[in-house]
Write an enzyme that holds these catalytic residues in place. Structure first.
Site, mmCIF file in Angstrom:
data_model
loop_
_atom_site.group_PDB
_atom_site.id
_atom_site.type_symbol
_atom_site.label_atom_id
_atom_site.label_comp_id
_atom_site.label_asym_id
_atom_site.label_seq_id
_atom_site.Cartn_x
_atom_site.Cartn_y
_atom_site.Cartn_z
ATOM 1 N N TYR A 150 0.852 -1.195 0.000
ATOM 2 C CA TYR A 150 0.000 0.000 0.000
ATOM 3 C C TYR A 150 0.885 1.241 0.000
ATOM 4 O O TYR A 150 1.986 1.232 0.554
ATOM 5 C CB TYR A 150 -0.928 -0.020 1.234
ATOM 6 C CG TYR A 150 -1.902 1.139 1.232
ATOM 7 C CD1 TYR A 150 -2.782 1.294 0.173
ATOM 8 C CD2 TYR A 150 -1.910 2.075 2.261
ATOM 9 C CE1 TYR A 150 -3.651 2.377 0.128
ATOM 10 C CE2 TYR A 150 -2.778 3.152 2.239
ATOM 11 C CZ TYR A 150 -3.641 3.297 1.162
ATOM 12 O OH TYR A 150 -4.493 4.366 1.117
ATOM 13 N N TYR A 160 -2.692 4.516 9.304
ATOM 14 C CA TYR A 160 -2.097 3.243 8.873
ATOM 15 C C TYR A 160 -1.022 2.770 9.862
ATOM 16 O O TYR A 160 -0.520 1.659 9.762
ATOM 17 C CB TYR A 160 -1.534 3.411 7.463
ATOM 18 C CG TYR A 160 -1.550 2.153 6.633
ATOM 19 C CD1 TYR A 160 -2.737 1.511 6.306
ATOM 20 C CD2 TYR A 160 -0.364 1.598 6.163
ATOM 21 C CE1 TYR A 160 -2.747 0.362 5.534
ATOM 22 C CE2 TYR A 160 -0.370 0.449 5.378
ATOM 23 C CZ TYR A 160 -1.565 -0.154 5.075
ATOM 24 O OH TYR A 160 -1.566 -1.290 4.299
HETATM 25 P P1 NAI Z 1 -7.969 -9.979 3.999
HETATM 26 O O1 NAI Z 1 -8.243 -9.659 5.423
HETATM 27 O O2 NAI Z 1 -9.005 -10.670 3.226
HETATM 28 O O3 NAI Z 1 -6.591 -10.800 3.862
HETATM 29 C C1 NAI Z 1 -5.543 -10.741 4.807
HETATM 30 C C2 NAI Z 1 -5.111 -12.176 5.038
HETATM 31 O O4 NAI Z 1 -3.957 -12.291 5.870
HETATM 32 C C3 NAI Z 1 -6.234 -12.993 5.722
HETATM 33 O O5 NAI Z 1 -6.606 -14.083 4.906
HETATM 34 C C4 NAI Z 1 -5.573 -13.459 6.998
HETATM 35 O O6 NAI Z 1 -6.055 -14.700 7.478
HETATM 36 C C5 NAI Z 1 -4.110 -13.525 6.558
HETATM 37 N N1 NAI Z 1 -3.196 -13.639 7.695
HETATM 38 C C6 NAI Z 1 -3.159 -12.840 8.808
HETATM 39 N N2 NAI Z 1 -2.237 -13.319 9.675
HETATM 40 C C7 NAI Z 1 -1.683 -14.421 9.082
HETATM 41 C C8 NAI Z 1 -0.661 -15.339 9.470
HETATM 42 N N3 NAI Z 1 -0.016 -15.242 10.653
HETATM 43 N N4 NAI Z 1 -0.353 -16.370 8.640
HETATM 44 C C9 NAI Z 1 -0.997 -16.502 7.429
HETATM 45 N N5 NAI Z 1 -1.943 -15.657 7.008
HETATM 46 C C10 NAI Z 1 -2.283 -14.629 7.825
HETATM 47 O O7 NAI Z 1 -7.655 -8.554 3.327
HETATM 48 P P2 NAI Z 1 -6.985 -8.133 1.938
HETATM 49 O O8 NAI Z 1 -7.292 -6.702 1.787
HETATM 50 O O9 NAI Z 1 -7.358 -9.086 0.869
HETATM 51 O O10 NAI Z 1 -5.422 -8.238 2.259
HETATM 52 C C11 NAI Z 1 -4.493 -8.886 1.441
HETATM 53 C C12 NAI Z 1 -3.229 -8.061 1.298
HETATM 54 O O11 NAI Z 1 -3.522 -6.880 0.549
HETATM 55 C C13 NAI Z 1 -2.641 -7.591 2.630
HETATM 56 O O12 NAI Z 1 -1.215 -7.662 2.542
HETATM 57 C C14 NAI Z 1 -3.083 -6.143 2.683
HETATM 58 O O13 NAI Z 1 -2.266 -5.354 3.508
HETATM 59 C C15 NAI Z 1 -2.925 -5.787 1.205
HETATM 60 N N6 NAI Z 1 -3.595 -4.544 0.797
HETATM 61 C C16 NAI Z 1 -4.912 -4.334 1.104
HETATM 62 C C17 NAI Z 1 -5.524 -3.153 0.777
HETATM 63 C C18 NAI Z 1 -6.943 -2.891 1.183
HETATM 64 O O14 NAI Z 1 -7.364 -1.718 1.192
HETATM 65 N N7 NAI Z 1 -7.719 -3.906 1.486
HETATM 66 C C19 NAI Z 1 -4.802 -2.072 0.037
HETATM 67 C C20 NAI Z 1 -3.441 -2.410 -0.271
HETATM 68 C C21 NAI Z 1 -2.865 -3.601 0.104
#
Ligand code: NAI
Length: 274
Positions: A150, A160
């Site tokens: 991000y 953030y």
């Molecule tokens: P999400 O909440 O659906 O996915 C985050 C995932 O990380 C979840 O599936 C969670 O179970 C997993 N996770 C957390 N701790 C963990 C661990 N110890 N071991 C394995 N998995 C673990 O949300 P999203 O948005 O799909 O996030 C995916 C990526 O995208 C993240 O890196 C997030 O920071 C990034 N991102 C998200 C944005 C947004 O606005 N949603 C914008 C830019 C980047």
């Protein structure tokens, strides 16, 4: 429309928590484009159970792994290679978590144990995914690893908090390991810097709705959706981008290059008139 871009490719997709997750959309598109892959998430996330539906649709096996555990990651690669019948061609790192954000801690009042946990889960885990893969020689030549970032890695977004450092570190690891793995095996490593997206991780950030709307009004193309992000990710897994590595690629409808938009100027002018 499918193009067969990943035909014959094998991969690992982490981070699909529910149908809003970016990883969820990537999995559906990867399937559509002809890939076979395993799905992984933290054992605790399995309890929600939604990932089982995705696994069924994608005909994929789920291999639980805590992304902070080297042992779990070793098992993840071993079992994936077993199930898929060979080394993998792509890996999606779609993992992020900050207890400080979850508990509403301000940047001037961070809990340092949680801070370290944020870095471990959200950034070091990419290094672990890469280091374990390299040691096990688990990724094919010209393979592609993508992690999600991000723009708070480059610019300050007060809400953030510690995730800003986590993303800066993530992008740095992608560059440093990208160099190393590129030299060794032509494996590519990139980060995609995605627009604010309505997911569990995204919506957990304080003021999310406001900065979602701000970004929407600032970007000439509007915010990129999770589906758009999945398409871009697939292109990076495909052979069409085989010379792209060590990059942080903005996928944000033009947000990162815009100083201010007419919509925002108009909004402020209207506010001043009122
Ligand atoms: P999400 O909440 O659906 O996915 C985050 C995932 O990380 C979840 O599936 C969670 O179970 C997993 N996770 C957390 N701790 C963990 C661990 N110890 N071991 C394995 N998995 C673990 O949300 P999203 O948005 O799909 O996030 C995916 C990526 O995208 C993240 O890196 C997030 O920071 C990034 N991102 C998200 C944005 C947004 O606005 N949603 C914008 C830019 C980047």
């Amino acid at each position: 429309m499918a193009y067969g871009l990943l035909k014959g490719k094998r991969g690992i997709i982490s981070g699909a928590l529910d149908e809003n997750s970016i990883a969820w959309k990537v999995a559906l598109k990867a399937k559509e484009e002809g890939a076979t892959f395993t799905l992984t998430n933290a054992p605790i996330a399995m309890r929600m159970g939604a990932i089982n539906e995705l696994a069924k649709v994608c005909d994929a096996q789920i291999i639980p792994a805590d992304a902070t555990s080297v042992e779990d990651i070793e098992k993840l690669y071993t079992q994936s290679m077993d199930v898929l019948g060979g080394k993998v061609d792509f890996v999606l790192h779609s993992i992020g978590m900050s207890a400080n954000i979850r508990k509403g801690k301000e940047y001037g009042d961070l809990n340092y144990d949680w801070y370290l946990k944020s870095l471990d889960v959200s950034s070091l885990s990419l290094h672990k995914f890469l280091q374990v893969a390299e040691k096990m020689d688990a990724i094919n030549e010209w393979g592609s690893v993508v992690a999600l970032s991000y723009i708070a890695a480059q610019r300050t977004y007060p809400f953030y908090t510690d995730m800003a450092e986590a993303k800066a570190m993530l992008e740095s690891i992608a560059r440093s390991f990208g160099y190393r793995y590129g030299k060794a095996k032509n494996v590519r490593v990139n980060t995609i810097s995605q627009s604010p997206t309505k997911t569990t991780a995204g919506s957990g950030i304080g003021g999310f709705d406001a900065f979602y709307e701000f970004a929407e009004k600032m970007s000439p193309l509007g915010n990129a959706t999770a589906d758009d992000c999945a398409n871009y990710t697939i292109s990076l897994f495909s052979d069409l981008t085989r010379m792209v590595t060590m990059q942080n690629l903005f996928h944000d409808g033009g947000y990162s290059s815009t100083g201010i938009s007419e919509e925002l100027v108009q909004m402020i002018q209207n506010q001043n008139k009122a």
